[in-house]
Design an enzyme around this catalytic site. Structure first.
Site, PDB file in Angstrom:
ATOM      1  N   LEU A   1       0.887  -1.168   0.000  1.00  0.00           N
ATOM      2  CA  LEU A   1       0.000   0.000   0.000  1.00  0.00           C
ATOM      3  C   LEU A   1       0.926   1.221   0.000  1.00  0.00           C
ATOM      4  O   LEU A   1       1.953   1.216   0.688  1.00  0.00           O
ATOM      5  CB  LEU A   1      -0.889   0.021   1.249  1.00  0.00           C
ATOM      6  CG  LEU A   1      -2.051  -0.977   1.319  1.00  0.00           C
ATOM      7  CD1 LEU A   1      -2.819  -0.801   2.621  1.00  0.00           C
ATOM      8  CD2 LEU A   1      -2.996  -0.826   0.127  1.00  0.00           C
ATOM      9  N   ASP A   2       0.537   2.247  -0.739  1.00  0.00           N
ATOM     10  CA  ASP A   2       1.363   3.468  -0.773  1.00  0.00           C
ATOM     11  C   ASP A   2       1.482   4.073   0.616  1.00  0.00           C
ATOM     12  O   ASP A   2       0.604   3.894   1.462  1.00  0.00           O
ATOM     13  CB  ASP A   2       0.710   4.549  -1.651  1.00  0.00           C
ATOM     14  CG  ASP A   2       0.513   4.112  -3.075  1.00  0.00           C
ATOM     15  OD1 ASP A   2       1.247   3.223  -3.524  1.00  0.00           O
ATOM     16  OD2 ASP A   2      -0.387   4.668  -3.727  1.00  0.00           O
ATOM     17  N   TYR A   3       2.507   4.877   0.775  1.00  0.00           N
ATOM     18  CA  TYR A   3       2.711   5.657   2.008  1.00  0.00           C
ATOM     19  C   TYR A   3       1.432   6.414   2.397  1.00  0.00           C
ATOM     20  O   TYR A   3       1.036   6.441   3.547  1.00  0.00           O
ATOM     21  CB  TYR A   3       3.855   6.643   1.721  1.00  0.00           C
ATOM     22  CG  TYR A   3       4.288   7.513   2.858  1.00  0.00           C
ATOM     23  CD1 TYR A   3       4.986   6.974   3.934  1.00  0.00           C
ATOM     24  CD2 TYR A   3       4.029   8.884   2.842  1.00  0.00           C
ATOM     25  CE1 TYR A   3       5.413   7.793   4.979  1.00  0.00           C
ATOM     26  CE2 TYR A   3       4.454   9.695   3.875  1.00  0.00           C
ATOM     27  CZ  TYR A   3       5.146   9.142   4.948  1.00  0.00           C
ATOM     28  OH  TYR A   3       5.562   9.947   5.971  1.00  0.00           O
TER      29      TYR A   3
ATOM     30  N   THR B   1      -1.659   5.730   1.480  1.00  0.00           N
ATOM     31  CA  THR B   1      -2.874   4.909   1.464  1.00  0.00           C
ATOM     32  C   THR B   1      -3.019   4.238   2.825  1.00  0.00           C
ATOM     33  O   THR B   1      -2.035   3.749   3.391  1.00  0.00           O
ATOM     34  CB  THR B   1      -2.775   3.819   0.369  1.00  0.00           C
ATOM     35  OG1 THR B   1      -2.569   4.443  -0.892  1.00  0.00           O
ATOM     36  CG2 THR B   1      -4.036   2.971   0.304  1.00  0.00           C
TER      37      THR B   1
ATOM     38  N   ARG C   1      -4.737   5.290  -7.986  1.00  0.00           N
ATOM     39  CA  ARG C   1      -4.398   6.711  -8.167  1.00  0.00           C
ATOM     40  C   ARG C   1      -4.199   7.019  -9.655  1.00  0.00           C
ATOM     41  O   ARG C   1      -4.667   8.044 -10.164  1.00  0.00           O
ATOM     42  CB  ARG C   1      -3.112   7.056  -7.396  1.00  0.00           C
ATOM     43  CG  ARG C   1      -3.301   7.017  -5.893  1.00  0.00           C
ATOM     44  CD  ARG C   1      -2.003   7.298  -5.146  1.00  0.00           C
ATOM     45  NE  ARG C   1      -2.111   6.861  -3.774  1.00  0.00           N
ATOM     46  CZ  ARG C   1      -2.616   7.596  -2.788  1.00  0.00           C
ATOM     47  NH1 ARG C   1      -3.040   8.818  -3.021  1.00  0.00           N
ATOM     48  NH2 ARG C   1      -2.701   7.115  -1.560  1.00  0.00           N
TER      49      ARG C   1
END
Ligand code: URA
Length: 231
Positions: free
Chosen positions: A94-96, A98, A182
């Site tokens: 998961l992104d930073y 998210t 995104r």
């Protein structure tokens, strides 16, 4: 080795190609060599004790990265996991920025299968975008968006809520490309302002606060493993 929680698959492959791994006293050179529970595995001459499988469901907050360490010194999801000695790794990323549901385990085989593109596991994201996408925009998200790494697979939009200057909706996808949600939203002109993974297959965040985790039950682990491609 990845299955036994000894190292990630990539690390294990490296160690094998460096000739550092022995099975029952003999150096192995073949990647993917099968071992059974009774086989004795040594790395650099040290016998490896196999770990018990651990399966965690973490509610990742924004502001944590999902790698083991970060050259920029940011907090990692491992800072949230206390008192677990098993070498667990996140299942995908998961992104930073998210938040949401992140599985972590030392079961390398399950990780490999769950993150393999051929395994169509649904991941549902709650997405907050800037502006008001039209029905045709949502249809586009569902049909497929042409990104620089190719057309996205069919997706499902639900629970659309129009807010003051934003729109909130759920997007279920079964791929796991880098920053996929995104990029999909950006490419139709609606940048993501907040992103949370609310479901992974049948698992959700019920009962957890941000930063908390729980162990999966044996029934949940079995259900995850059911219908996986053999590998
Ligand atoms: N899609 C994204 O864009 N980011 C995530 O963290 C997960 C899916």
């Amino acid at each position: 080795m990845a299955e036994a929680g000894i190292a990630s698959r990539r690390r294990a492959e490296e160690m094998i190609s460096q000739g550092r791994v022995k099975v029952n006293g003999r150096v192995i050179s073949k990647q993917g060599s099968k071992v059974s529970a009774d086989d004795r595995i040594e790395v650099d001459g040290k016998v490896i004790k196999r770990e018990k499988k651990v399966y965690l469901l973490l509610y990742k907050p924004v502001g944590f990265i999902t790698t083991v360490d970060d050259p920029q010194g940011r907090k990692t999801v491992f800072d949230l996991i206390k008192g677990i000695t098993a070498r667990i790794y996140p299942v995908g990323r998961l992104d930073y920025n998210t938040s949401g549901l992140l599985l972590m385990t030392n079961d390398g085989k399950l990780t490999f299968q769950l993150t393999h593109p051929s395994f169509l596991i649904d991941k549902t994201y709650q997405v907050l975008v800037k502006g008001y996408p039209k029905q045709s925009d949502f249809r586009q998200l569902e049909k497929g968006i042409c990104l620089e790494d190719g057309l996205t697979a069919p997706a499902k939009v639900s629970k659309i809520v129009r807010l003051k200057a934003n729109t909130l909706f759920n997007l279920a996808i079964h791929e796991g490309r880098n920053r996929q949600v995104r990029r999909m939203c950006q490419s139709i002109g609606f940048p993501v302002e907040q992103l949370q993974r609310i479901k992974y297959a049948f698992l959700d965040l019920d009962g957890l606060q941000e930063g908390e985790y729980r162990f999966l039950s044996p029934a949940e682990v079995n259900k995850l493993k059911k219908n996986l491609p053999s590998g």
